[in-house]
Design an enzyme around this catalytic site. Structure first.
Site, short mmCIF file in Angstrom:
data_model
loop_
_atom_site.label_atom_id
_atom_site.label_comp_id
_atom_site.label_asym_id
_atom_site.label_seq_id
_atom_site.Cartn_x
_atom_site.Cartn_y
_atom_site.Cartn_z
N TYR A 207 0.83 -1.21 0.00
CA TYR A 207 0.00 0.00 0.00
C TYR A 207 0.86 1.26 0.00
CZ TYR A 207 -3.67 3.30 1.07
OH TYR A 207 -4.55 4.35 1.00
N TRP B 125 1.26 5.59 -1.82
CA TRP B 125 0.98 6.53 -2.90
C TRP B 125 2.05 6.56 -3.98
CZ3 TRP B 125 -2.47 10.90 -3.80
CH2 TRP B 125 -3.71 10.70 -3.18
N1 LIG Z 1 -1.28 18.50 1.59
C1 LIG Z 1 -1.73 17.25 1.66
N2 LIG Z 1 -2.93 16.92 1.14
C2 LIG Z 1 -3.40 15.66 1.27
C3 LIG Z 1 -2.63 14.62 1.86
C4 LIG Z 1 -1.36 14.99 2.40
O1 LIG Z 1 -0.64 14.14 2.96
N3 LIG Z 1 -0.95 16.29 2.28
N4 LIG Z 1 -3.12 13.33 1.90
C5 LIG Z 1 -4.20 13.00 0.97
C6 LIG Z 1 -4.87 11.74 1.33
S1 LIG Z 1 -4.12 10.28 0.95
C7 LIG Z 1 -6.11 11.69 1.87
S2 LIG Z 1 -6.87 10.20 2.14
C8 LIG Z 1 -6.86 12.92 2.16
C9 LIG Z 1 -7.48 12.85 3.55
O2 LIG Z 1 -8.45 13.82 3.68
P1 LIG Z 1 -9.16 14.03 5.10
O3 LIG Z 1 -9.33 12.73 5.76
O4 LIG Z 1 -10.35 14.87 4.87
O5 LIG Z 1 -8.02 14.91 5.81
P2 LIG Z 1 -7.43 15.09 7.27
O6 LIG Z 1 -6.47 16.23 7.12
O7 LIG Z 1 -6.90 13.83 7.80
O8 LIG Z 1 -8.65 15.55 8.17
C10 LIG Z 1 -9.38 16.73 7.86
C11 LIG Z 1 -9.85 17.39 9.13
O9 LIG Z 1 -10.80 16.59 9.81
C12 LIG Z 1 -10.88 17.09 11.13
N5 LIG Z 1 -11.32 16.04 12.05
C13 LIG Z 1 -10.57 15.12 12.67
N6 LIG Z 1 -11.33 14.36 13.48
C14 LIG Z 1 -12.59 14.82 13.37
C15 LIG Z 1 -13.85 14.43 13.95
O10 LIG Z 1 -13.96 13.50 14.75
N7 LIG Z 1 -14.93 15.14 13.57
C16 LIG Z 1 -14.87 16.19 12.70
N8 LIG Z 1 -15.99 16.81 12.37
N9 LIG Z 1 -13.70 16.57 12.16
C17 LIG Z 1 -12.58 15.89 12.47
C18 LIG Z 1 -9.50 17.54 11.49
O11 LIG Z 1 -9.56 18.80 12.15
C19 LIG Z 1 -8.77 17.58 10.17
O12 LIG Z 1 -8.02 18.74 9.96
O13 LIG Z 1 -6.01 14.05 2.10
C20 LIG Z 1 -5.24 14.09 0.90
N10 LIG Z 1 -4.64 15.39 0.79
N1 LIG Z 2 -2.21 8.58 12.15
C1 LIG Z 2 -2.60 8.63 10.86
N2 LIG Z 2 -2.00 7.85 9.96
C2 LIG Z 2 -2.38 7.87 8.67
C3 LIG Z 2 -3.42 8.73 8.23
C4 LIG Z 2 -4.05 9.55 9.21
O1 LIG Z 2 -4.99 10.32 8.90
N3 LIG Z 2 -3.60 9.49 10.50
N4 LIG Z 2 -3.78 8.76 6.90
C5 LIG Z 2 -3.54 7.55 6.14
C6 LIG Z 2 -3.74 7.72 4.72
S1 LIG Z 2 -5.27 8.33 4.23
C7 LIG Z 2 -2.83 7.34 3.79
S2 LIG Z 2 -3.26 7.38 2.13
C8 LIG Z 2 -1.51 6.83 4.17
C9 LIG Z 2 -0.39 7.29 3.22
O2 LIG Z 2 0.73 6.50 3.38
P1 LIG Z 2 1.78 6.26 2.19
O3 LIG Z 2 1.11 6.34 0.88
O4 LIG Z 2 2.51 5.01 2.49
O5 LIG Z 2 2.74 7.51 2.38
P2 LIG Z 2 3.82 8.15 1.39
O6 LIG Z 2 4.69 8.98 2.25
O7 LIG Z 2 3.11 8.82 0.27
O8 LIG Z 2 4.63 6.90 0.88
C10 LIG Z 2 5.00 6.72 -0.44
C11 LIG Z 2 6.41 6.19 -0.50
O9 LIG Z 2 6.70 5.88 -1.85
C12 LIG Z 2 8.02 6.31 -2.15
N5 LIG Z 2 8.08 6.51 -3.62
C13 LIG Z 2 7.77 7.60 -4.34
N6 LIG Z 2 7.92 7.34 -5.66
C14 LIG Z 2 8.32 6.07 -5.77
C15 LIG Z 2 8.62 5.22 -6.87
O10 LIG Z 2 8.54 5.60 -8.03
N7 LIG Z 2 8.99 3.94 -6.58
C16 LIG Z 2 9.10 3.48 -5.30
N8 LIG Z 2 9.46 2.22 -5.12
N9 LIG Z 2 8.84 4.28 -4.25
C17 LIG Z 2 8.44 5.53 -4.48
C18 LIG Z 2 8.20 7.56 -1.35
O11 LIG Z 2 9.59 7.81 -1.16
C19 LIG Z 2 7.45 7.22 -0.06
O12 LIG Z 2 8.31 6.64 0.89
O13 LIG Z 2 -1.21 7.24 5.51
C20 LIG Z 2 -2.22 6.85 6.43
N10 LIG Z 2 -1.75 7.05 7.77
MO LIG Z 3 -5.25 8.51 1.92
#
Ligand SMILES: Nc1nc2c(c(=O)[nH]1)N[C@H]1C(S)=C(S)[C@@H](COP(=O)(O)OP(=O)(O)OC[C@H]3O[C@@H](n4cnc5c(=O)[nH]c(N)nc54)[C@H](O)[C@@H]3O)O[C@H]1N2
Ligand SMILES: Nc1nc2c(c(=O)[nH]1)N[C@H]1C(S)=C(S)[C@@H](COP(=O)(O)OP(=O)(O)OC[C@H]3O[C@@H](n4cnc5c(=O)[nH]c(N)nc54)[C@H](O)[C@@H]3O)O[C@H]1N2
Ligand SMILES: [Mo]
Length: 789
Positions: A113, A115
């Site tokens: 898993y 990104w």
């Molecule tokens: N810049 C940037 N953008 C991203 C990402 C990133 O790593 N960096 N990650 C991407 C990914 S993979 C995903 S899945 C999305 C995730 O998108 P989301 O899940 O929507 O994003 P989060 O920032 O985890 O949470 C958004 C807000 O929810 C609020 N929140 C937390 N708990 C609760 C609760 O119990 N109730 C309510 N009402 N609000 C709550 C928090 O204040 C938080 O700032 O974002 C994407 N966008």
């Molecule tokens: N506590 C907490 N934990 C969370 C979340 C949260 O809200 N709270 N959000 C969750 C969510 S929604 C998500 S999506 C996950 C995200 O978790 P990940 O998707 O695992 O996070 P990334 O840092 O994007 O990891 C991508 C990795 O791929 C590597 N990479 C980039 N390009 C390449 C390539 O071309 N080849 C290879 N082999 N590697 C490459 C990068 O160096 C990086 O280490 O985190 C989750 N974890």
């Molecule tokens: Mo995510």
């Protein structure tokens, strides 16, 4: 010498890199992307950083002792030996062959898993899956960390394909501007989250589109523990609630609708089943099992649970019933214990309003979570690299990875099934960082000690690479030819190589082709093509598919030369469940009843206490404190060992852990640690001050963070975003750098979905006494000679 500009695409947008002497020395936003994300500023440092994996490397202990479980995997002092490509390919091919023949393909965990990077051809996970499929398959993972509860729950509520369309056929921002009078968003609408779209996006459109809707008169209500979850430039009202209590707020709102005659009973009767049971539960006639004598879920009750004043809830419910209303439940809200409930309750609330299936109204989940959500759809798809078929049937819900590795042969519940974990001998990860993303990282380290061999392909020496026995250097997007687009994107963009590969890094396609050669399946993997030839084939197949719909795009060479073509067949005028609303008999949903299931016989028949047959209020550990058995927990008179709720949301300085060493990300760190935000009142109680490095602890572990005071937080709530590279090098704390997953609990949402619950965790914040340990996350491991630039 003047720098040349090269186009590139990342999940955080399309931009240009400035290249001088084969080095990326700067970045520039595209002129047609005025809202470009500041995180593009991380790229120059990250591209050439000393943590780049420059050569293949093998962990010394694995090299000396051979494959086998090793609790020392991940030990910060563990040494690596850098080896030749031919050596590592021989070793790896031999090990794959051994595991396959001795234990079968299901002993390979290839879920992988993560990104990775943008780019339709060199997508790390797709490449790995294609490779493992040609070898006979692998144990895979299903669903996402992002919205695991949503993916399992909604097929029960509205069937497929309607459930899939919740990700694509929702009101576009344009439709919202035209039709929506009130957008109530649980989980806010964070513009910084919309910088990200999986696969990248031609321009950042979500932030400007929200503002345009606001200017045109759409009112926003942001239900969240953080005031700044919604942009200051929107006409919005902040409803501050205790984290983890959205379901109580929604039930309180439904109580007003039912008791004041505002619920649309005609809609409920015609389009849904189970509204009567839900109504009885809300009004207090029935408990969650349907027995007489429940609790009345009145606004006063909801106030006691959530902290939102009852009068505000009454006023909000009446306003929602009075105008065109769209309800959004952000993904964060379901990324917590019992995460199914706020989704189901939010959807039920939208049904009570009777506006589901009307333009700009109803229910959605994803605005403010992802940049392309509400940014249009591309129903005909995008060019893709085929992955082949997996002959192994075994899979896990993705966030069960530690359980999988720690408990082979044990059983667990998932979506009505009773399943057993297979026995994994080899873990193969490419394009993800579980030591960023998974919960309770100490436990994950124990889990990674169990298999015989861990293989990681990486661009950088992440904590995951440092838990691997075999580390394969991969090129970055700037070092290879590819093209990019995300679902609903405005254009397909060429991303030609900008600089030469770092050290001995290679394209993963070529690595797999050479491994396949050693395993006798080169032809099956490559089909006789180079990756460059696959680009052409994938593009031309897509072009042919479009041509069958009378849509014309230029040939591949023409596209490559132009660098960009407008996306054909984009749609921006969808209404989710619109056809069902028009004719619920002819367009019956694929649910047992053919209608929306506010009560699901199927889910009820599973008998799960943590997810019964209709939405109910279940207080998670963020609300009640950690469960007994998870360290100290609250008991009367003792005071509260974990008085604060930590929100571990997405970082606004990067994407997850990627490019954490980049200029923009580092500029926000305090004394080298990630920032923890706290309300001044709580800081006073905790005896900590702005700029301090503080110790954050939970029953699971501890980390250091740099303190930022802010009154944008609800008192009692602290915020530490994810993504600081995990640094277990200090004996004193679990992570010296500020990764919140040192603190989180590794538990599924419920037996139904087993989704990730990383968003919330109860913690304590204290001054850090003693000498500060250095941050060592950005040093390559022992034995590895860094290559700069
Ligand atoms: N810049 C940037 N953008 C991203 C990402 C990133 O790593 N960096 N990650 C991407 C990914 S993979 C995903 S899945 C999305 C995730 O998108 P989301 O899940 O929507 O994003 P989060 O920032 O985890 O949470 C958004 C807000 O929810 C609020 N929140 C937390 N708990 C609760 C609760 O119990 N109730 C309510 N009402 N609000 C709550 C928090 O204040 C938080 O700032 O974002 C994407 N966008
Ligand atoms: N506590 C907490 N934990 C969370 C979340 C949260 O809200 N709270 N959000 C969750 C969510 S929604 C998500 S999506 C996950 C995200 O978790 P990940 O998707 O695992 O996070 P990334 O840092 O994007 O990891 C991508 C990795 O791929 C590597 N990479 C980039 N390009 C390449 C390539 O071309 N080849 C290879 N082999 N590697 C490459 C990068 O160096 C990086 O280490 O985190 C989750 N974890
Ligand atoms: Mo995510």
């Amino acid at each position: 010498m003047a720098a040349t500009l090269r186009p590139t695409s990342a999940h955080w947008g399309s931009y240009q890199v400035e290249v001088r002497d084969d080095r990326v020395v700067g970045v520039r936003a595209n002129p047609d992307d005025p809202a470009a994300a500041p995180v593009i500023g991380n790229t120059p440092v990250a591209q050439h950083h000393r943590t780049r994996v420059a050569r293949p490397a093998v962990r010394r202990r694995w090299l000396e002792h051979g494959p086998g479980p090793d609790p020392r995997r991940g030990d910060p002092e563990d040494a690596y030996v850098e080896v030749e490509w031919s050596t590592v390919l021989d070793l790896l091919a031999r090990e794959l062959e051994r595991v396959r023949t001795e234990h079968g393909n299901s002993a390979i965990y290839g879920g992988s898993y993560g990104w990775g990077s943008a780019g339709r051809i060199h997508h790390a996970q797709s490449q790995l899956h294609r490779f493992l499929n040609t070898l006979g398959g692998y144990t895979r993972s299903v669903n996402t960390y992002s919205h695991g509860a949503l993916e399992v729950l909604f097929p029960h509520l509205i069937g497929t394909p309607a459930a899939n369309r919740l990700f694509s056929r929702v009101p576009s921002w344009k439709r919202i501007r035209e039709h929506t009078e009130l957008l109530v968003s649980f989980g806010g609408l964070r513009v910084s989250n919309t910088w990200t779209s999986s696969g990248g996006r031609t321009a950042q459109t979500a932030g400007p589109a929200m503002r345009a809707a606001s200017d045109a008169g759409t009112e926003f209500v942001s239900v969240s523990p953080l005031r700044d979850d919604t942009g200051e430039d929107l006409k919005s009202t902040w409803v501050s609630l205790r984290p983890g209590t959205d379901t109580a707020v929604m039930l309180g709102l439904m109580h007003v609708l039912f008791s004041e005659g505002l619920a649309d009973t005609a809609f409920l009767d015609r389009y849904t089943v189970g509204a009567d049971r839900l109504r009885a539960y809300v009004l207090g006639g029935r408990d969650e099992r349907g027995n007489p004598g429940g609790v009345e879920r009145s606004p006063e009750w909801a106030e006691r649970v959530s902290g939102v004043p009852a009068a505000d809830l009454r006023a909000l419910a009446r306003r929602m019933a009075d105008r065109r209303t769209l309800i959004n439940v952000g993904w964060s809200v379901q990324r917590a214990k019992y995460g199914e409930q706020p989704l189901w309750a939010g959807f039920a609330l939208a049904c009570c309003l009777g506006q589901v299936g009307l333009p700009g109204a109803g229910f959605a989940s994803g605005y403010g979570s992802m940049g392309n959500y509400g940014g249009g759809a591309t129903p005909l798809g995008l060019p893709r690299m085929p992955q082949g078929n997996n002959a192994v049937r075994e899979s896990i819900p993705v966030a069960k990875v530690s359980d999988l590795l720690l408990h082979p042969g044990e059983s667990y519940d998932f979506n009505g099934e009773h399943r057993t974990y297979p026995d994994i001998r080899l873990v193969y990860w490419a394009g993800g960082n579980p030591f960023h993303h998974h919960q309770d990282l100490s436990r994950l380290t124990r889990a990674f000690g169990r298999p015989d061999t861990v293989v990681v392909h990486e661009t950088h020496w992440t904590a995951t690479a440092r838990h691997a026995d075999i580390v394969i250097p991969a090129t970055t997007v700037l070092e290879r030819d590819d093209f990019a687009a995300s679902h609903g994107d405005l254009a397909l963009r060429a991303m030609p190589r900008a600089v030469a590969p770092h050290g001995l890094a290679r394209d993963e396609y070529d690595t797999y082709a050479d491994l396949a050669e050693r395993l006798g399946v080169r032809e099956e993997f490559t089909e006789g093509r180079t990756s460059r030839e696959w680009m052409r084939v994938a593009y031309e197949r897509w072009r042919a598919l479009l041509a069958r719909r009378d849509l014309e795009v230029p040939g591949f060479d023409d596209f490559w030369e132009r660098g960009r073509i407008d996306m054909p067949a984009r749609v921006e005028d969808e209404t989710h469940l619109g056809e069902f609303r028009e004719d619920p008999e002819a367009n019956a949903l694929r649910t047992p009843s053919g209608r929306i299931e506010l009560y699901s016989e199927t889910i009820a028949s599973f008998g799960y206490e943590d997810c019964p047959g209709h939405p109910v209020w279940l207080p998670g550990p963020a609300v009640t404190g950690p469960a007994p058995g998870s360290g100290r927990h609250r008991s009367a008179g003792e005071g509260d060992a974990w008085p604060l709720v930590l929100v571990a949301n997405q970082p606004n300085t990067r994407l997850h852990s990627q490019q954490d060493m980049g200029g923009y990300s580092v500029s926000r760190k305090i004394n080298g640690r990630d920032p923890l935000r706290m309300h001044p009142r709580d800081a006073e109680i905790a005896g900590v001050r702005e700029g301090d490095v503080v110790r954050v602890s939970s029953p699971r572990g501890s980390c250091l963070a740099g303190l930022v005071l802010s009154d944008a937080l609800r008192p009692g709530v602290v915020q530490l975003s994810t993504g600081a590279w995990y640094d277990p090098s200090s004996a004193d704390v679990t992570c010296a750098h500020g990764n919140p997953n040192a603190l989180t609990e590794d538990a599924g949402t419920s037996s139904l979905s087993q989704g990730c619950t990383g968003q919330l965790v109860r913690v304590r914040v204290e001054p850090y006494a003693g000498a500060l340990p250095p941050v060592r996350a950005f040093e390559p491991p022992v034995g590895v000679e860094p290559v700069e630039g």
